[in-house]
Design a protein around this motif. Structure first.
Motif, PDB file in Angstrom:
ATOM      1  N   ASN A 124      37.138  -9.457  40.685  1.00  0.00           N
ATOM      2  CA  ASN A 124      36.470 -10.641  40.139  1.00  0.00           C
ATOM      3  C   ASN A 124      34.955 -10.514  40.270  1.00  0.00           C
ATOM      4  O   ASN A 124      34.217 -11.088  39.489  1.00  0.00           O
ATOM      5  CB  ASN A 124      36.958 -11.910  40.819  1.00  0.00           C
ATOM      6  N   GLY A 125      34.505  -9.757  41.261  1.00  0.00           N
ATOM      7  CA  GLY A 125      33.076  -9.531  41.447  1.00  0.00           C
ATOM      8  C   GLY A 125      32.499  -8.484  40.520  1.00  0.00           C
ATOM      9  O   GLY A 125      31.305  -8.197  40.552  1.00  0.00           O
ATOM     10  N   GLY A 126      33.335  -7.831  39.687  1.00  0.00           N
ATOM     11  CA  GLY A 126      32.859  -6.862  38.721  1.00  0.00           C
ATOM     12  C   GLY A 126      32.937  -5.410  39.168  1.00  0.00           C
ATOM     13  O   GLY A 126      32.546  -4.521  38.417  1.00  0.00           O
ATOM     14  N   GLN A 127      33.433  -5.141  40.384  1.00  0.00           N
ATOM     15  CA  GLN A 127      33.547  -3.772  40.854  1.00  0.00           C
ATOM     16  C   GLN A 127      34.716  -3.079  40.157  1.00  0.00           C
ATOM     17  O   GLN A 127      35.818  -3.621  40.119  1.00  0.00           O
ATOM     18  CB  GLN A 127      33.784  -3.731  42.370  1.00  0.00           C
TER      19      GLN A 127
ATOM     20  N   GLY B  10      35.961 -14.500  34.865  1.00  0.00           N
ATOM     21  CA  GLY B  10      35.591 -14.062  36.204  1.00  0.00           C
ATOM     22  C   GLY B  10      35.304 -12.580  36.278  1.00  0.00           C
ATOM     23  O   GLY B  10      34.751 -12.101  37.245  1.00  0.00           O
ATOM     24  N   ALA B  11      35.652 -11.800  35.288  1.00  0.00           N
ATOM     25  CA  ALA B  11      35.370 -10.372  35.302  1.00  0.00           C
ATOM     26  C   ALA B  11      33.949 -10.148  34.800  1.00  0.00           C
ATOM     27  O   ALA B  11      33.444 -10.872  33.957  1.00  0.00           O
ATOM     28  CB  ALA B  11      36.357  -9.619  34.427  1.00  0.00           C
ATOM     29  N   ALA B  12      33.316  -9.117  35.309  1.00  0.00           N
ATOM     30  CA  ALA B  12      31.922  -8.865  34.966  1.00  0.00           C
ATOM     31  C   ALA B  12      31.779  -8.329  33.554  1.00  0.00           C
ATOM     32  O   ALA B  12      30.773  -8.549  32.906  1.00  0.00           O
ATOM     33  CB  ALA B  12      31.302  -7.892  35.962  1.00  0.00           C
ATOM     34  N   GLN B  13      32.776  -7.599  33.052  1.00  0.00           N
ATOM     35  CA  GLN B  13      32.686  -6.997  31.732  1.00  0.00           C
ATOM     36  C   GLN B  13      33.866  -7.443  30.893  1.00  0.00           C
ATOM     37  O   GLN B  13      34.827  -6.703  30.714  1.00  0.00           O
ATOM     38  CB  GLN B  13      32.682  -5.471  31.857  1.00  0.00           C
ATOM     39  N   PRO B  14      33.844  -8.689  30.364  1.00  0.00           N
ATOM     40  CA  PRO B  14      35.001  -9.187  29.639  1.00  0.00           C
ATOM     41  C   PRO B  14      35.346  -8.376  28.409  1.00  0.00           C
ATOM     42  O   PRO B  14      36.503  -8.203  28.084  1.00  0.00           O
ATOM     43  CB  PRO B  14      34.645 -10.631  29.288  1.00  0.00           C
ATOM     44  N   GLY B  15      34.366  -7.820  27.713  1.00  0.00           N
ATOM     45  CA  GLY B  15      34.655  -7.020  26.523  1.00  0.00           C
ATOM     46  C   GLY B  15      35.434  -5.772  26.868  1.00  0.00           C
ATOM     47  O   GLY B  15      36.384  -5.394  26.181  1.00  0.00           O
ATOM     48  N   THR B  16      35.068  -5.122  27.958  1.00  0.00           N
ATOM     49  CA  THR B  16      35.768  -3.918  28.407  1.00  0.00           C
ATOM     50  C   THR B  16      37.193  -4.259  28.832  1.00  0.00           C
ATOM     51  O   THR B  16      38.128  -3.530  28.525  1.00  0.00           O
ATOM     52  CB  THR B  16      35.018  -3.275  29.598  1.00  0.00           C
TER      53      THR B  16
ATOM     54  N   ASN C  32      53.187   3.395  47.653  1.00  0.00           N
ATOM     55  CA  ASN C  32      51.846   3.676  48.132  1.00  0.00           C
ATOM     56  C   ASN C  32      50.952   4.109  46.966  1.00  0.00           C
ATOM     57  O   ASN C  32      51.353   4.923  46.143  1.00  0.00           O
ATOM     58  CB  ASN C  32      51.909   4.781  49.187  1.00  0.00           C
ATOM     59  N   TRP C  33      49.730   3.583  46.917  1.00  0.00           N
ATOM     60  CA  TRP C  33      48.758   3.917  45.893  1.00  0.00           C
ATOM     61  C   TRP C  33      47.443   4.292  46.546  1.00  0.00           C
ATOM     62  O   TRP C  33      47.070   3.752  47.582  1.00  0.00           O
ATOM     63  CB  TRP C  33      48.519   2.731  44.951  1.00  0.00           C
ATOM     64  N   ARG C  34      46.719   5.202  45.934  1.00  0.00           N
ATOM     65  CA  ARG C  34      45.369   5.565  46.362  1.00  0.00           C
ATOM     66  C   ARG C  34      44.414   4.734  45.517  1.00  0.00           C
ATOM     67  O   ARG C  34      44.503   4.716  44.286  1.00  0.00           O
ATOM     68  CB  ARG C  34      45.121   7.060  46.145  1.00  0.00           C
ATOM     69  N   VAL C  35      43.499   4.032  46.162  1.00  0.00           N
ATOM     70  CA  VAL C  35      42.582   3.123  45.474  1.00  0.00           C
ATOM     71  C   VAL C  35      41.175   3.700  45.514  1.00  0.00           C
ATOM     72  O   VAL C  35      40.711   4.149  46.565  1.00  0.00           O
ATOM     73  CB  VAL C  35      42.580   1.736  46.156  1.00  0.00           C
ATOM     74  N   SER C  36      40.509   3.688  44.371  1.00  0.00           N
ATOM     75  CA  SER C  36      39.089   4.042  44.296  1.00  0.00           C
ATOM     76  C   SER C  36      38.351   2.803  43.823  1.00  0.00           C
ATOM     77  O   SER C  36      38.656   2.253  42.765  1.00  0.00           O
ATOM     78  CB  SER C  36      38.856   5.176  43.307  1.00  0.00           C
ATOM     79  N   SER C  37      37.395   2.350  44.631  1.00  0.00           N
ATOM     80  CA  SER C  37      36.626   1.166  44.272  1.00  0.00           C
ATOM     81  C   SER C  37      35.252   1.246  44.911  1.00  0.00           C
ATOM     82  O   SER C  37      35.140   1.514  46.113  1.00  0.00           O
ATOM     83  CB  SER C  37      37.337  -0.102  44.744  1.00  0.00           C
ATOM     84  N   ALA C  38      34.243   1.003  44.117  1.00  0.00           N
ATOM     85  CA  ALA C  38      32.854   0.979  44.591  1.00  0.00           C
ATOM     86  C   ALA C  38      32.477   2.257  45.317  1.00  0.00           C
ATOM     87  O   ALA C  38      31.814   2.227  46.343  1.00  0.00           O
ATOM     88  CB  ALA C  38      32.623  -0.240  45.480  1.00  0.00           C
ATOM     89  N   GLY C  39      32.935   3.400  44.827  1.00  0.00           N
ATOM     90  CA  GLY C  39      32.570   4.683  45.409  1.00  0.00           C
ATOM     91  C   GLY C  39      33.319   5.064  46.666  1.00  0.00           C
ATOM     92  O   GLY C  39      33.010   6.077  47.286  1.00  0.00           O
ATOM     93  N   SER C  40      34.301   4.284  47.093  1.00  0.00           N
ATOM     94  CA  SER C  40      35.080   4.634  48.284  1.00  0.00           C
ATOM     95  C   SER C  40      36.564   4.654  47.946  1.00  0.00           C
ATOM     96  O   SER C  40      36.984   4.161  46.912  1.00  0.00           O
ATOM     97  CB  SER C  40      34.794   3.649  49.418  1.00  0.00           C
TER      98      SER C  40
END
Length: 179
Positions: free
Chosen positions: A170-173, A72-78, A97-105
């Protein structure tokens, strides 16, 4: 005056008759407990030998291979490379508490040890995409699995530094957690 005394006497007698106890349990020699229940028939119990689990394996799905560990991951090798180089992680070290960075936000993630289904309760604030549905999380080996509110995995992360986790949805982001 006699009428008043007679009326008062009659009121006292009526009041005392109203205070009479209606159940006789404890005052009579007869036991007022309910009758015992009648025994009911029980169906017979059968016993059979279970089939050998190593005999017919056609009912089981095929075992995953090392290359499909991150289905389901976009880059299985990575992801497989990240899994082999990942640092050890404990549930207790994830709480907070965690700071999340995903898809540029950026957004916030909160992780607790409160049980929720097969994982622990968690949530996000201000996130976009798949992470908006995050409701629980769990540690599985060296990976942290983020799950939606129904228990389905939505992202997998690996510890890459003391206070940093990297992975993908799962969408690869790509997703990064940091403190």
């Amino acid at each position: 005056m006699r009428v008043i005394h007679a009326a008062a006497g009659l009121a006292v007698v009526l009041a005392l008759t109203g205070c009479q106890r209606t159940s006789m349990g404890g005052f009579s020699s007869q036991d007022s407990s309910p009758a015992p229940l009648q025994a009911q028939p029980v169906p017979s119990v059968s016993s059979n030998q279970l089939p050998d689990p190593t005999g017919n394996t056609s009912q089981f799905p095929a075992a995953p291979t090392a290359g499909t560990a991150m289905a389901g991951a976009a880059q299985p090798g990575t992801q497989v490379a990240a899994a082999t180089n990942a640092l050890d992680v404990t549930k207790e070290s994830m709480v907070g508490n965690w700071r999340v960075s995903s898809a540029g936000s950026s957004c916030d993630m909160f992780l607790t040890l409160t049980n929720l289904g097969s994982g622990s309760r968690g949530g996000t604030r201000g996130c976009a995409g798949e992470l908006t549905a995050m409701g629980s999380w769990e540690v599985a080996g060296k990976q942290v699995v983020l799950k939606d509110r129904t228990g389905n995995a939505i992202a997998r992360l690996y510890k890459t530094a003391d206070a940093r986790f990297d992975g993908s949805t799962n969408g690869g982001q790509p997703v990064s957690l940091s403190r």
